[in-house]
Design a protein around this motif. Structure first.
Motif, mmCIF file in Angstrom:
data_model
loop_
_atom_site.group_PDB
_atom_site.id
_atom_site.type_symbol
_atom_site.label_atom_id
_atom_site.label_comp_id
_atom_site.label_asym_id
_atom_site.label_seq_id
_atom_site.Cartn_x
_atom_site.Cartn_y
_atom_site.Cartn_z
ATOM 1 N N MET A 1 0.821 -1.202 0.000
ATOM 2 C CA MET A 1 0.000 0.000 0.000
ATOM 3 C C MET A 1 0.858 1.256 0.000
ATOM 4 S SD MET A 1 -2.308 1.539 2.980
ATOM 5 C CE MET A 1 -0.810 2.176 3.650
ATOM 6 N N ARG A 2 1.937 1.190 0.814
ATOM 7 C CA ARG A 2 2.818 2.361 0.902
ATOM 8 C C ARG A 2 3.422 2.718 -0.453
ATOM 9 N NH1 ARG A 2 6.165 1.465 5.703
ATOM 10 N NH2 ARG A 2 4.452 2.443 6.801
ATOM 11 N N THR A 5 0.967 4.874 -2.317
ATOM 12 C CA THR A 5 0.469 6.095 -1.670
ATOM 13 C C THR A 5 0.971 7.343 -2.376
ATOM 14 O OG1 THR A 5 0.480 4.928 0.436
ATOM 15 C CG2 THR A 5 0.318 7.314 0.526
ATOM 16 N N ARG A 6 2.262 7.352 -2.687
ATOM 17 C CA ARG A 6 2.835 8.554 -3.321
ATOM 18 C C ARG A 6 2.203 8.803 -4.690
ATOM 19 N NH1 ARG A 6 9.086 9.460 -2.840
ATOM 20 N NH2 ARG A 6 8.328 9.711 -0.717
ATOM 21 N N TYR A 9 -1.302 10.156 -4.115
ATOM 22 C CA TYR A 9 -1.233 11.507 -3.551
ATOM 23 C C TYR A 9 -0.829 12.528 -4.626
ATOM 24 C CZ TYR A 9 0.278 15.445 -0.740
ATOM 25 O OH TYR A 9 0.441 16.709 -0.229
ATOM 26 N N GLU A 23 -4.618 14.977 0.545
ATOM 27 C CA GLU A 23 -4.440 14.020 1.639
ATOM 28 C C GLU A 23 -5.757 13.310 1.947
ATOM 29 O OE1 GLU A 23 -2.767 14.315 6.163
ATOM 30 O OE2 GLU A 23 -2.236 15.903 4.768
ATOM 31 N N ASP A 24 -6.829 14.094 2.050
ATOM 32 C CA ASP A 24 -8.145 13.501 2.338
ATOM 33 C C ASP A 24 -8.577 12.565 1.212
ATOM 34 O OD1 ASP A 24 -8.209 14.904 4.669
ATOM 35 O OD2 ASP A 24 -9.431 16.547 3.881
ATOM 36 N N SER A 26 -6.684 11.003 -0.928
ATOM 37 C CA SER A 26 -5.853 9.789 -0.965
ATOM 38 C C SER A 26 -6.384 8.757 0.018
ATOM 39 C CB SER A 26 -4.400 10.130 -0.607
ATOM 40 O OG SER A 26 -3.880 11.055 -1.501
ATOM 41 N N GLN A 27 -6.737 9.237 1.203
ATOM 42 C CA GLN A 27 -7.287 8.302 2.189
ATOM 43 C C GLN A 27 -8.605 7.709 1.697
ATOM 44 O OE1 GLN A 27 -8.057 10.004 6.004
ATOM 45 N NE2 GLN A 27 -8.315 8.028 6.992
ATOM 46 N N PHE A 30 -8.069 4.910 -0.872
ATOM 47 C CA PHE A 30 -7.680 3.607 -0.312
ATOM 48 C C PHE A 30 -8.837 2.967 0.453
ATOM 49 C CE2 PHE A 30 -3.479 5.155 -1.320
ATOM 50 C CZ PHE A 30 -2.888 4.006 -1.812
ATOM 51 N N LEU A 31 -9.683 3.810 1.042
ATOM 52 C CA LEU A 31 -10.886 3.248 1.685
ATOM 53 C C LEU A 31 -11.776 2.589 0.643
ATOM 54 C CD1 LEU A 31 -11.925 5.956 4.305
ATOM 55 C CD2 LEU A 31 -11.432 3.554 4.759
ATOM 56 N N TYR A 34 -10.211 -0.572 -0.569
ATOM 57 C CA TYR A 34 -10.341 -1.612 0.451
ATOM 58 C C TYR A 34 -11.724 -2.258 0.397
ATOM 59 C CZ TYR A 34 -10.061 -3.738 5.078
ATOM 60 O OH TYR A 34 -10.056 -4.623 6.121
ATOM 61 N N ILE B 68 -3.909 6.180 6.475
ATOM 62 C CA ILE B 68 -4.639 5.293 5.567
ATOM 63 C C ILE B 68 -4.754 3.886 6.177
ATOM 64 C CG2 ILE B 68 -4.504 4.142 3.331
ATOM 65 C CD1 ILE B 68 -3.240 6.733 2.250
ATOM 66 N N THR B 72 -8.215 1.978 6.955
ATOM 67 C CA THR B 72 -8.614 0.773 6.215
ATOM 68 C C THR B 72 -8.517 -0.494 7.062
ATOM 69 O OG1 THR B 72 -6.365 0.692 5.343
ATOM 70 C CG2 THR B 72 -8.042 1.687 3.949
#
Lengths: 166, 235
Positions: A1-2, A5-6, A9, A23-24, A26-27, A30-31, A34, B68, B72
Protein backbone atom coordinates in the motif's frame (compact mmCIF):
# COMPACT_ATOMS: atom_id res chain seq x y z
CA UNK A 1 0.00 0.00 0.00
CA UNK A 2 2.82 2.36 0.90
CA UNK A 3 4.22 1.83 -2.59
CA UNK A 4 1.10 3.30 -4.17
CA UNK A 5 0.47 6.09 -1.67
CA UNK A 6 2.83 8.55 -3.32
CA UNK A 7 1.40 7.87 -6.76
CA UNK A 8 -2.19 8.45 -5.60
CA UNK A 9 -1.23 11.51 -3.55
CA UNK A 10 0.59 13.05 -6.53
CA UNK A 11 -2.37 12.51 -8.82
CA UNK A 12 -4.76 14.03 -6.27
CA UNK A 13 -2.52 17.01 -5.58
CA UNK A 14 -1.85 17.78 -9.23
CA UNK A 15 -5.56 17.64 -9.98
CA UNK A 16 -6.84 19.62 -6.98
CA UNK A 17 -3.82 21.85 -6.30
CA UNK A 18 -4.47 21.59 -2.57
CA UNK A 19 -2.34 19.51 -0.20
CA UNK A 20 -5.05 19.04 2.44
CA UNK A 21 -7.65 17.95 -0.13
CA UNK A 22 -5.09 15.63 -1.73
CA UNK A 23 -4.44 14.02 1.64
CA UNK A 24 -8.15 13.50 2.34
CA UNK A 25 -8.78 12.21 -1.17
CA UNK A 26 -5.85 9.79 -0.97
CA UNK A 27 -7.29 8.30 2.19
CA UNK A 28 -10.71 8.11 0.57
CA UNK A 29 -9.21 6.33 -2.46
CA UNK A 30 -7.68 3.61 -0.31
CA UNK A 31 -10.89 3.25 1.68
CA UNK A 32 -12.77 2.71 -1.55
CA UNK A 33 -10.12 0.30 -2.83
CA UNK A 34 -10.34 -1.61 0.45
CA UNK A 35 -14.12 -1.93 0.09
CA UNK A 36 -14.17 -2.76 -3.62
CA UNK A 37 -10.99 -4.81 -3.97
CA UNK A 38 -13.21 -7.79 -4.86
CA UNK A 39 -14.31 -6.08 -8.07
CA UNK A 40 -10.76 -5.87 -9.40
CA UNK A 41 -10.12 -8.20 -12.32
CA UNK A 42 -6.66 -8.85 -13.73
CA UNK A 43 -8.17 -8.63 -17.25
CA UNK A 44 -8.69 -4.92 -16.65
CA UNK A 45 -4.95 -4.31 -16.54
CA UNK A 46 -2.36 -3.79 -13.86
CA UNK A 47 -3.36 -2.96 -10.31
CA UNK A 48 -1.75 0.47 -10.70
CA UNK A 49 -4.03 1.23 -13.66
CA UNK A 50 -7.09 0.11 -11.72
CA UNK A 51 -5.99 2.20 -8.73
CA UNK A 52 -5.54 5.22 -10.99
CA UNK A 53 -9.02 4.61 -12.39
CA UNK A 54 -10.54 4.57 -8.90
CA UNK A 55 -8.62 7.74 -8.04
CA UNK A 56 -9.78 9.48 -11.19
CA UNK A 57 -13.43 8.61 -10.48
CA UNK A 58 -13.11 10.03 -6.99
CA UNK A 59 -11.47 13.16 -8.33
CA UNK A 60 -14.31 13.68 -10.78
CA UNK A 61 -16.81 13.29 -7.91
CA UNK A 62 -14.80 15.69 -5.82
CA UNK A 63 -14.63 18.17 -8.69
CA UNK A 64 -18.39 18.15 -9.12
CA UNK A 65 -18.98 18.35 -5.38
CA UNK A 66 -16.69 21.34 -4.84
CA UNK A 67 -17.52 23.32 -7.96
CA UNK A 68 -19.25 26.03 -5.94
CA UNK A 69 -16.41 26.25 -3.42
CA UNK A 70 -13.79 26.72 -6.12
CA UNK A 71 -15.51 29.85 -7.41
CA UNK A 72 -14.63 31.61 -4.15
CA UNK A 73 -11.26 29.95 -3.45
CA UNK A 74 -7.91 31.24 -4.62
CA UNK A 75 -5.23 28.77 -5.60
CA UNK A 76 -2.64 30.99 -3.87
CA UNK A 77 -4.26 30.25 -0.51
CA UNK A 78 -4.04 26.49 -0.96
CA UNK A 79 -1.41 24.61 1.06
CA UNK A 80 1.48 23.53 -1.15
CA UNK A 81 3.00 20.05 -1.20
CA UNK A 82 6.72 19.45 -0.80
CA UNK A 83 8.76 17.80 -3.54
CA UNK A 84 11.10 14.84 -3.41
CA UNK A 85 14.55 15.97 -4.56
CA UNK A 86 17.39 13.85 -5.83
CA UNK A 87 20.46 14.05 -3.63
CA UNK A 88 22.69 15.08 -6.55
CA UNK A 89 20.79 18.33 -7.17
CA UNK A 90 22.30 21.59 -6.01
CA UNK A 91 20.23 23.97 -3.85
CA UNK A 92 19.89 26.27 -6.87
CA UNK A 93 18.53 23.43 -9.02
CA UNK A 94 16.16 22.42 -6.23
CA UNK A 95 14.86 25.98 -5.96
CA UNK A 96 14.37 26.15 -9.74
CA UNK A 97 12.56 22.79 -9.75
CA UNK A 98 10.26 23.93 -6.94
CA UNK A 99 9.47 27.15 -8.78
CA UNK A 100 8.75 25.29 -12.03
CA UNK A 101 6.59 22.77 -10.18
CA UNK A 102 4.52 25.56 -8.66
CA UNK A 103 4.19 27.28 -12.04
CA UNK A 104 3.09 24.06 -13.74
CA UNK A 105 0.60 23.52 -10.91
CA UNK A 106 -0.80 27.03 -11.39
CA UNK A 107 -1.05 26.42 -15.14
CA UNK A 108 -2.79 23.05 -14.66
CA UNK A 109 -5.39 24.71 -12.45
CA UNK A 110 -6.41 26.89 -15.40
CA UNK A 111 -6.94 23.94 -17.75
CA UNK A 112 -10.33 22.33 -18.16
CA UNK A 113 -10.67 19.12 -16.08
CA UNK A 114 -10.69 16.90 -19.21
CA UNK A 115 -7.43 18.31 -20.55
CA UNK A 116 -5.88 18.54 -17.07
CA UNK A 117 -6.37 14.88 -16.23
CA UNK A 118 -5.04 13.79 -19.61
CA UNK A 119 -1.87 15.88 -19.26
CA UNK A 120 -1.33 14.79 -15.65
CA UNK A 121 -1.69 11.10 -16.46
CA UNK A 122 0.64 11.30 -19.45
CA UNK A 123 3.30 13.83 -18.48
CA UNK A 124 3.36 13.71 -14.67
CA UNK A 125 2.30 10.12 -13.99
CA UNK A 126 4.08 8.73 -17.06
CA UNK A 127 1.27 6.40 -18.12
CA UNK A 128 0.98 4.80 -21.55
CA UNK A 129 -1.83 5.78 -23.93
CA UNK A 130 -3.49 2.37 -23.55
CA UNK A 131 -3.54 2.73 -19.76
CA UNK A 132 -4.93 6.26 -19.99
CA UNK A 133 -7.62 4.98 -22.36
CA UNK A 134 -8.71 2.46 -19.73
CA UNK A 135 -8.68 5.02 -16.94
CA UNK A 136 -10.57 7.70 -18.86
CA UNK A 137 -12.76 5.17 -20.70
CA UNK A 138 -12.47 6.99 -24.03
CA UNK A 139 -10.92 5.90 -27.36
CA UNK A 140 -7.16 6.24 -27.74
CA UNK A 141 -7.61 8.89 -30.44
CA UNK A 142 -9.53 11.03 -27.98
CA UNK A 143 -6.82 10.51 -25.39
CA UNK A 144 -4.16 11.75 -27.79
CA UNK A 145 -6.29 14.67 -28.87
CA UNK A 146 -6.86 15.74 -25.26
CA UNK A 147 -3.18 15.41 -24.44
CA UNK A 148 -2.21 17.48 -27.49
CA UNK A 149 -4.71 20.22 -26.74
CA UNK A 150 -3.82 20.16 -23.06
CA UNK A 151 -0.10 20.53 -23.75
CA UNK A 152 -0.61 23.40 -26.23
CA UNK A 153 -3.01 25.15 -23.85
CA UNK A 154 -0.68 24.69 -20.87
CA UNK A 155 2.27 26.03 -22.86
CA UNK A 156 0.21 29.08 -23.82
CA UNK A 157 -0.89 29.65 -20.19
CA UNK A 158 2.69 29.40 -18.91
CA UNK A 159 3.83 31.81 -21.63
CA UNK A 160 1.17 34.29 -20.50
CA UNK A 161 2.37 33.81 -16.91
CA UNK A 162 5.85 34.83 -18.05
CA UNK A 163 7.44 31.42 -17.60
CA UNK A 164 10.46 31.16 -19.88
CA UNK A 165 11.66 27.83 -21.21
CA UNK A 166 15.33 27.13 -20.36
CA UNK B 1 2.88 14.93 -48.42
CA UNK B 2 0.87 18.04 -47.60
CA UNK B 3 1.13 19.18 -44.00
CA UNK B 4 -0.93 21.92 -42.35
CA UNK B 5 -1.44 23.59 -38.96
CA UNK B 6 -4.34 21.29 -38.02
CA UNK B 7 -2.12 18.26 -38.61
CA UNK B 8 0.58 19.79 -36.42
CA UNK B 9 -1.85 19.98 -33.52
CA UNK B 10 -3.34 16.56 -34.26
CA UNK B 11 0.01 14.76 -34.50
CA UNK B 12 1.90 16.86 -31.95
CA UNK B 13 2.46 14.02 -29.46
CA UNK B 14 3.56 11.63 -32.19
CA UNK B 15 6.06 14.22 -33.43
CA UNK B 16 7.45 14.88 -29.95
CA UNK B 17 7.67 11.19 -29.10
CA UNK B 18 9.25 10.24 -32.42
CA UNK B 19 6.28 8.13 -33.52
CA UNK B 20 5.86 9.80 -36.94
CA UNK B 21 6.86 8.00 -40.13
CA UNK B 22 9.97 9.48 -41.76
CA UNK B 23 7.92 11.03 -44.58
CA UNK B 24 5.49 12.60 -42.09
CA UNK B 25 8.32 13.91 -39.95
CA UNK B 26 9.95 15.44 -43.00
CA UNK B 27 6.68 17.08 -44.07
CA UNK B 28 6.13 18.41 -40.54
CA UNK B 29 9.65 19.88 -40.44
CA UNK B 30 9.18 21.54 -43.86
CA UNK B 31 5.86 23.05 -42.74
CA UNK B 32 7.36 24.26 -39.44
CA UNK B 33 10.15 25.97 -41.36
CA UNK B 34 7.53 28.02 -43.21
CA UNK B 35 4.93 28.47 -40.43
CA UNK B 36 6.13 30.50 -37.43
CA UNK B 37 3.08 29.52 -35.34
CA UNK B 38 3.65 25.77 -35.76
CA UNK B 39 7.39 26.17 -35.18
CA UNK B 40 6.71 27.97 -31.92
CA UNK B 41 4.19 25.33 -30.81
CA UNK B 42 6.61 22.49 -31.52
CA UNK B 43 9.44 24.26 -29.73
CA UNK B 44 7.50 25.48 -26.72
CA UNK B 45 5.51 22.29 -26.13
CA UNK B 46 8.64 20.20 -26.57
CA UNK B 47 10.39 22.24 -23.87
CA UNK B 48 7.38 22.02 -21.57
CA UNK B 49 7.04 18.25 -21.92
CA UNK B 50 10.74 17.83 -21.18
CA UNK B 51 10.45 19.99 -18.08
CA UNK B 52 7.36 18.14 -16.83
CA UNK B 53 9.04 14.77 -17.30
CA UNK B 54 12.00 16.03 -15.26
CA UNK B 55 9.81 17.13 -12.33
CA UNK B 56 10.33 15.07 -9.19
CA UNK B 57 7.26 13.47 -7.59
CA UNK B 58 5.67 15.31 -4.72
CA UNK B 59 6.41 14.12 -1.21
CA UNK B 60 3.35 12.80 0.57
CA UNK B 61 2.87 13.81 4.23
CA UNK B 62 4.88 11.67 6.65
CA UNK B 63 1.88 10.19 8.42
CA UNK B 64 -0.42 9.70 5.42
CA UNK B 65 0.41 5.99 5.20
CA UNK B 66 -0.38 5.51 8.89
CA UNK B 67 -3.59 7.45 8.51
CA UNK B 68 -4.64 5.29 5.57
CA UNK B 69 -3.69 2.09 7.39
CA UNK B 70 -5.74 3.19 10.40
CA UNK B 71 -8.66 4.05 8.12
CA UNK B 72 -8.61 0.77 6.22
CA UNK B 73 -7.10 -2.03 8.27
CA UNK B 74 -7.64 -0.47 11.70
CA UNK B 75 -5.43 0.30 14.67
CA UNK B 76 -4.43 -3.34 15.13
CA UNK B 77 -2.82 -3.52 11.72
CA UNK B 78 -1.15 -0.22 12.39
CA UNK B 79 0.36 -1.57 15.59
CA UNK B 80 1.46 -4.66 13.72
CA UNK B 81 3.01 -2.51 11.01
CA UNK B 82 4.90 -0.39 13.51
CA UNK B 83 5.89 -3.36 15.65
CA UNK B 84 8.73 -4.26 13.33
CA UNK B 85 11.96 -2.33 13.41
CA UNK B 86 11.48 -1.48 9.75
CA UNK B 87 8.24 0.40 10.51
CA UNK B 88 9.91 2.68 13.04
CA UNK B 89 12.94 3.13 10.83
CA UNK B 90 10.76 4.26 7.95
CA UNK B 91 9.18 6.87 10.21
CA UNK B 92 12.45 8.09 11.68
CA UNK B 93 14.83 7.59 8.78
CA UNK B 94 14.09 10.81 6.96
CA UNK B 95 16.83 13.40 6.42
CA UNK B 96 15.34 16.03 8.72
CA UNK B 97 14.73 13.60 11.59
CA UNK B 98 18.10 11.84 11.17
CA UNK B 99 19.96 15.17 11.24
CA UNK B 100 18.03 16.30 14.33
CA UNK B 101 18.74 13.03 16.13
CA UNK B 102 22.44 13.27 15.29
CA UNK B 103 22.62 16.84 16.63
CA UNK B 104 20.85 15.90 19.86
CA UNK B 105 23.16 12.90 20.33
CA UNK B 106 26.24 15.09 19.77
CA UNK B 107 24.93 17.60 22.33
CA UNK B 108 24.44 14.86 24.91
CA UNK B 109 27.93 13.50 24.30
CA UNK B 110 29.47 16.96 24.79
CA UNK B 111 27.42 17.57 27.95
CA UNK B 112 28.32 14.12 29.33
CA UNK B 113 32.00 14.72 28.62
CA UNK B 114 31.87 18.11 30.31
CA UNK B 115 30.07 16.63 33.32
CA UNK B 116 32.79 14.00 33.66
CA UNK B 117 30.74 10.98 32.62
CA UNK B 118 32.93 8.25 31.12
CA UNK B 119 31.38 5.30 29.33
CA UNK B 120 34.20 3.04 30.52
CA UNK B 121 33.53 3.80 34.18
CA UNK B 122 29.78 4.21 33.91
CA UNK B 123 27.79 2.48 36.64
CA UNK B 124 24.05 2.43 37.34
CA UNK B 125 24.63 4.72 40.31
CA UNK B 126 26.32 7.20 37.94
CA UNK B 127 23.01 7.79 36.19
CA UNK B 128 21.39 9.00 39.42
CA UNK B 129 20.59 12.70 38.88
CA UNK B 130 22.02 13.55 42.29
CA UNK B 131 25.32 11.84 41.44
CA UNK B 132 25.40 13.46 38.00
CA UNK B 133 24.89 16.91 39.54
CA UNK B 134 27.54 16.25 42.20
CA UNK B 135 30.04 15.07 39.58
CA UNK B 136 29.34 18.10 37.39
CA UNK B 137 29.85 20.39 40.39
CA UNK B 138 33.11 18.61 41.20
CA UNK B 139 34.33 18.93 37.63
CA UNK B 140 33.52 22.64 37.58
CA UNK B 141 35.45 23.23 40.81
CA UNK B 142 38.38 21.14 39.58
CA UNK B 143 38.55 23.12 36.36
CA UNK B 144 38.47 26.40 38.28
CA UNK B 145 41.16 25.18 40.70
CA UNK B 146 43.42 24.05 37.84
CA UNK B 147 43.08 27.41 36.19
CA UNK B 148 43.83 29.23 39.40
CA UNK B 149 46.89 27.03 40.04
CA UNK B 150 48.20 27.68 36.56
CA UNK B 151 47.89 31.45 36.97
CA UNK B 152 49.58 31.33 40.39
CA UNK B 153 52.44 29.19 39.03
CA UNK B 154 52.93 31.60 36.19
CA UNK B 155 53.01 34.54 38.57
CA UNK B 156 55.59 32.84 40.79
CA UNK B 157 57.82 32.05 37.81
CA UNK B 158 57.79 35.68 36.71
CA UNK B 159 58.43 36.91 40.23
CA UNK B 160 61.45 34.59 40.55
CA UNK B 161 62.76 35.71 37.17
CA UNK B 162 62.37 39.32 38.24
CA UNK B 163 64.28 38.66 41.48
CA UNK B 164 67.09 36.85 39.66
CA UNK B 165 67.34 39.44 36.94
CA UNK B 166 67.65 42.38 39.39
CA UNK B 167 71.20 43.85 39.48
CA UNK B 168 73.12 42.83 42.60
CA UNK B 169 73.59 45.64 45.12
CA UNK B 170 77.00 47.30 44.75
CA UNK B 171 79.40 47.14 47.74
CA UNK B 172 79.25 50.30 49.82
CA UNK B 173 83.07 50.94 49.53
CA UNK B 174 83.10 50.78 45.81
CA UNK B 175 79.97 52.92 45.65
CA UNK B 176 81.85 55.82 47.23
CA UNK B 177 84.90 55.36 45.06
CA UNK B 178 83.02 55.15 41.82
CA UNK B 179 82.50 58.74 41.05
CA UNK B 180 79.94 59.46 38.40
CA UNK B 181 81.53 59.75 35.03
CA UNK B 182 81.27 63.09 33.43
CA UNK B 183 78.27 63.33 31.19
CA UNK B 184 78.99 62.36 27.63
CA UNK B 185 82.26 60.58 28.51
CA UNK B 186 82.42 57.03 27.07
CA UNK B 187 83.09 54.18 29.55
CA UNK B 188 86.52 52.69 29.50
CA UNK B 189 87.05 49.36 27.68
CA UNK B 190 87.77 47.16 30.75
CA UNK B 191 84.57 48.45 32.44
CA UNK B 192 82.48 47.54 29.38
CA UNK B 193 84.00 44.07 29.14
CA UNK B 194 83.45 43.45 32.84
CA UNK B 195 79.80 44.58 32.65
CA UNK B 196 78.97 42.49 29.60
CA UNK B 197 80.54 39.37 31.10
CA UNK B 198 78.55 40.00 34.29
CA UNK B 199 75.34 40.31 32.29
CA UNK B 200 76.06 37.15 30.35
CA UNK B 201 76.73 35.32 33.60
CA UNK B 202 73.50 36.62 35.08
CA UNK B 203 71.50 35.61 32.03
CA UNK B 204 72.96 32.12 32.12
CA UNK B 205 72.01 31.80 35.81
CA UNK B 206 68.49 33.04 35.06
CA UNK B 207 68.02 30.58 32.23
CA UNK B 208 69.29 27.70 34.31
CA UNK B 209 67.11 28.65 37.27
CA UNK B 210 64.02 28.96 35.08
CA UNK B 211 64.71 25.64 33.43
CA UNK B 212 65.19 23.94 36.78
CA UNK B 213 62.03 25.56 38.03
CA UNK B 214 60.02 24.21 35.09
CA UNK B 215 61.20 20.69 35.81
CA UNK B 216 60.66 21.11 39.53
CA UNK B 217 57.06 22.26 38.95
CA UNK B 218 56.29 18.95 37.29
CA UNK B 219 56.83 17.28 40.66
CA UNK B 220 53.47 17.10 42.53
CA UNK B 221 55.28 17.68 45.84
CA UNK B 222 56.90 20.88 44.59
CA UNK B 223 56.42 23.85 46.93
CA UNK B 224 56.64 26.88 44.73
CA UNK B 225 56.60 29.29 47.68
CA UNK B 226 59.88 27.87 49.02
CA UNK B 227 61.65 29.74 46.22
CA UNK B 228 60.37 33.11 47.37
CA UNK B 229 62.19 35.25 49.91
CA UNK B 230 60.97 34.53 53.44
CA UNK B 231 59.21 37.87 53.83
CA UNK B 232 57.21 37.32 50.61
CA UNK B 233 55.95 33.82 51.31
CA UNK B 234 52.23 33.50 52.08
CA UNK B 235 51.33 32.70 55.64
Amino acid sequence: MRRHTRRVYNLCYRFTGNAASAEDLSQEVFLRVYRTIGSYEPNYGSFATWLTSVTRNLLVDHYRRTRCDRLTDSIDDAPQAAEVHSADRTPHQKAEAMELSAQVQAGLAKLSPELREAVILRDLQGMEYAEIRKVLQVPEGTVKSRINRGRIELARILQEMGVRAD
Amino acid sequence: MNWNCALTEERLSDYLEGALAPAEREACAVHAAECAGCAEILSRVGELVGQMHALEPLLEPAFLSRRITRGTLGARAERHELAGIGGWLNLIWQPRFAMGIAMVAATFVILAHTAGLRLSSLKPSGLNPFNVAREANRQAHLTYARGEKFVNDLRVVYEIRAVLAAPPPAPSGQQNQAAPAPSGAPPSAPDTQERSSRELQRDAITRKATNNLHWAMLDPAFDKFALLPANRRPL
